[in-house]
Design a protein around this motif. Structure first.
Motif, PDB file in Angstrom:
ATOM      1  N   UNK A  29      89.483  89.777  -5.066  1.00  0.00           N
ATOM      2  CA  UNK A  29      89.807  91.174  -4.869  1.00  0.00           C
ATOM      3  C   UNK A  29      89.016  92.038  -5.835  1.00  0.00           C
ATOM      4  N   UNK A  30      88.779  93.256  -5.407  1.00  0.00           N
ATOM      5  CA  UNK A  30      88.158  94.240  -6.281  1.00  0.00           C
ATOM      6  C   UNK A  30      89.241  95.249  -6.650  1.00  0.00           C
ATOM      7  N   UNK A  31      89.412  95.455  -7.939  1.00  0.00           N
ATOM      8  CA  UNK A  31      90.435  96.369  -8.440  1.00  0.00           C
ATOM      9  C   UNK A  31      89.781  97.642  -8.947  1.00  0.00           C
ATOM     10  N   UNK A  32      90.259  98.779  -8.468  1.00  0.00           N
ATOM     11  CA  UNK A  32      89.788 100.065  -8.964  1.00  0.00           C
ATOM     12  C   UNK A  32      90.524 100.333 -10.275  1.00  0.00           C
ATOM     13  N   UNK A  62      86.671  85.303 -10.026  1.00  0.00           N
ATOM     14  CA  UNK A  62      86.087  85.765  -8.774  1.00  0.00           C
ATOM     15  C   UNK A  62      86.452  87.195  -8.440  1.00  0.00           C
ATOM     16  N   UNK A  63      87.499  87.735  -9.038  1.00  0.00           N
ATOM     17  CA  UNK A  63      87.850  89.138  -8.817  1.00  0.00           C
ATOM     18  C   UNK A  63      86.820  90.027  -9.498  1.00  0.00           C
ATOM     19  N   UNK A  64      86.864  91.314  -9.201  1.00  0.00           N
ATOM     20  CA  UNK A  64      85.961  92.251  -9.860  1.00  0.00           C
ATOM     21  C   UNK A  64      86.698  93.548 -10.175  1.00  0.00           C
ATOM     22  N   UNK A  65      86.175  94.264 -11.151  1.00  0.00           N
ATOM     23  CA  UNK A  65      86.710  95.557 -11.563  1.00  0.00           C
ATOM     24  C   UNK A  65      85.726  96.639 -11.142  1.00  0.00           C
ATOM     25  N   UNK A  66      86.226  97.714 -10.555  1.00  0.00           N
ATOM     26  CA  UNK A  66      85.395  98.843 -10.154  1.00  0.00           C
ATOM     27  C   UNK A  66      85.723 100.024 -11.050  1.00  0.00           C
ATOM     28  N   UNK A  67      84.729 100.464 -11.812  1.00  0.00           N
ATOM     29  CA  UNK A  67      84.865 101.638 -12.676  1.00  0.00           C
ATOM     30  C   UNK A  67      84.147 102.794 -11.980  1.00  0.00           C
ATOM     31  N   UNK A  68      84.865 103.865 -11.664  1.00  0.00           N
ATOM     32  CA  UNK A  68      84.276 105.046 -11.043  1.00  0.00           C
ATOM     33  C   UNK A  68      84.299 106.198 -12.040  1.00  0.00           C
ATOM     34  N   UNK A  69      83.171 106.906 -12.171  1.00  0.00           N
ATOM     35  CA  UNK A  69      83.085 108.007 -13.128  1.00  0.00           C
ATOM     36  C   UNK A  69      81.815 108.808 -12.849  1.00  0.00           C
ATOM     37  N   UNK A  70      81.775 110.077 -13.265  1.00  0.00           N
ATOM     38  CA  UNK A  70      80.527 110.834 -13.139  1.00  0.00           C
ATOM     39  C   UNK A  70      79.509 110.268 -14.138  1.00  0.00           C
ATOM     40  N   UNK A 122      89.097 106.401 -28.883  1.00  0.00           N
ATOM     41  CA  UNK A 122      90.198 106.824 -29.751  1.00  0.00           C
ATOM     42  C   UNK A 122      91.277 107.556 -28.962  1.00  0.00           C
ATOM     43  N   UNK A 123      90.902 108.110 -27.805  1.00  0.00           N
ATOM     44  CA  UNK A 123      91.859 108.791 -26.930  1.00  0.00           C
ATOM     45  C   UNK A 123      92.407 107.831 -25.874  1.00  0.00           C
ATOM     46  N   UNK A 124      92.277 106.529 -26.116  1.00  0.00           N
ATOM     47  CA  UNK A 124      92.806 105.428 -25.317  1.00  0.00           C
ATOM     48  C   UNK A 124      92.106 105.217 -23.977  1.00  0.00           C
ATOM     49  N   UNK A 125      90.836 105.637 -23.881  1.00  0.00           N
ATOM     50  CA  UNK A 125      90.046 105.287 -22.706  1.00  0.00           C
ATOM     51  C   UNK A 125      89.426 103.922 -22.986  1.00  0.00           C
ATOM     52  N   UNK A 126      90.278 102.916 -22.858  1.00  0.00           N
ATOM     53  CA  UNK A 126      89.854 101.544 -23.090  1.00  0.00           C
ATOM     54  C   UNK A 126      90.759 100.630 -22.288  1.00  0.00           C
ATOM     55  N   UNK A 127      90.247  99.437 -22.015  1.00  0.00           N
ATOM     56  CA  UNK A 127      90.954  98.514 -21.141  1.00  0.00           C
ATOM     57  C   UNK A 127      90.753  97.092 -21.648  1.00  0.00           C
ATOM     58  N   UNK A 128      91.822  96.316 -21.664  1.00  0.00           N
ATOM     59  CA  UNK A 128      91.758  94.891 -21.980  1.00  0.00           C
ATOM     60  C   UNK A 128      92.472  94.157 -20.864  1.00  0.00           C
ATOM     61  N   UNK A 129      91.828  93.127 -20.316  1.00  0.00           N
ATOM     62  CA  UNK A 129      92.461  92.343 -19.254  1.00  0.00           C
ATOM     63  C   UNK A 129      92.324  90.862 -19.564  1.00  0.00           C
ATOM     64  N   UNK A 130      93.298  90.087 -19.104  1.00  0.00           N
ATOM     65  CA  UNK A 130      93.277  88.636 -19.281  1.00  0.00           C
ATOM     66  C   UNK A 130      93.039  87.973 -17.935  1.00  0.00           C
ATOM     67  N   UNK A 131      92.146  86.991 -17.930  1.00  0.00           N
ATOM     68  CA  UNK A 131      91.846  86.211 -16.729  1.00  0.00           C
ATOM     69  C   UNK A 131      92.206  84.762 -17.045  1.00  0.00           C
ATOM     70  N   UNK A 174      81.957  92.918  -3.715  1.00  0.00           N
ATOM     71  CA  UNK A 174      82.769  94.076  -4.016  1.00  0.00           C
ATOM     72  C   UNK A 174      83.791  94.381  -2.933  1.00  0.00           C
ATOM     73  N   UNK A 175      83.749  93.674  -1.830  1.00  0.00           N
ATOM     74  CA  UNK A 175      84.669  93.933  -0.743  1.00  0.00           C
ATOM     75  C   UNK A 175      85.756  92.879  -0.769  1.00  0.00           C
ATOM     76  N   UNK A 176      87.002  93.303  -0.679  1.00  0.00           N
ATOM     77  CA  UNK A 176      88.078  92.328  -0.649  1.00  0.00           C
ATOM     78  C   UNK A 176      88.385  91.970   0.799  1.00  0.00           C
ATOM     79  N   UNK A 177      88.714  90.717   1.014  1.00  0.00           N
ATOM     80  CA  UNK A 177      89.051  90.245   2.345  1.00  0.00           C
ATOM     81  C   UNK A 177      90.486  89.781   2.299  1.00  0.00           C
ATOM     82  N   UNK A 178      91.322  90.386   3.118  1.00  0.00           N
ATOM     83  CA  UNK A 178      92.717  89.991   3.161  1.00  0.00           C
ATOM     84  C   UNK A 178      92.895  88.724   3.972  1.00  0.00           C
TER      85      UNK A 178
END
Length: 195
Positions: A29-32, A62-70, A122-131, A174-178
């Motif tokens: 799966x790809x997670x936004x 096998x999953x992926x993370x999608x970061x969207x931003x200008x 410092x304004x908490x724009x950070x991410x930690x994930x466990x796989x 990048x495409x998830x298949x159900x």
């Protein structure tokens, strides 16, 4: 004889798909990230949005993370645990700055990300994930909420992004298949083989 081979092949394919699904499948799966319109400084009303979001899902290899931003306003960097905790932007492991960044989870462990813009971490724009590892061993939760606080995302969390930058390349995983789509495709293929 040709019909017997066709039936045998179709049956074997169907069995493989059903067994794969019964054992957790091999679906990726790809997670936004954050389930938000874009990767950015969390709002004052929900400063822990990324910490809470990462606890909402169980990421797998096998999953992926999608970061969207200008891309003219932000970026994403993968950092070490030490850099994550101190909000150090020097010497990142990986830098992504195209506005539509996909990060593939290819190895077990804990991954750390921050914004590449000074002051945003410092304004908490950070991410930690466990796989977890392939055997399903999970690492301890990262960024657990302080006692007495909610660990749920607000019900009004926006979803489905305004896309910035180029779209991820086709075939990039990048495409998830159900499962229902895949099983439906297999059933269609079996019927086609039988005709």
């Amino acid at each position: 004889m040709a019909d017997r081979l066709r039936y045998s092949w179709a049956f074997q394919l169907l069995v493989v798909m059903l067994v794969s699904q019964a054992h957790g499948g091999c679906w990726c799966y790809q997670y936004k990230v954050g389930d938000l319109n874009s990767w950015g400084v969390p709002p004052a009303s929900n400063p822990r949005v990324y910490a809470l979001w990462s606890q909402k899902y169980h990421f797998r290899l096998g999953d992926s993370l999608l970061f969207l931003y200008p891309p003219s306003q932000d970026s994403v960097i993968q950092v070490t645990e030490r850099a994550y905790n101190s909000c150090s932007l020097t010497d990142p492991i990986k830098k992504m700055s195209d506005g539509n960044s996909v990060f593939n989870l290819t190895a077990p462990g804990v991954y750390y990300f921050t914004s590449g813009v000074p002051g945003h971490c410092q304004k908490l724009q950070k991410l930690a994930i466990a796989v977890p590892s392939a055997n399903g061993t999970f690492f301890p939760p990262v960024d657990a909420p302080p006692p007495g606080t909610s660990s749920a995302l607000p019900a009004n969390s926006p979803s489905y992004p305004i896309v910035f930058g180029p779209s991820p390349p086709q075939g990039s995983g990048a495409v998830s298949v159900g499962a229902s789509t895949a099983v439906g495709s297999v059933v269609g293929l079996v019927l086609l083989c039988l005709s």
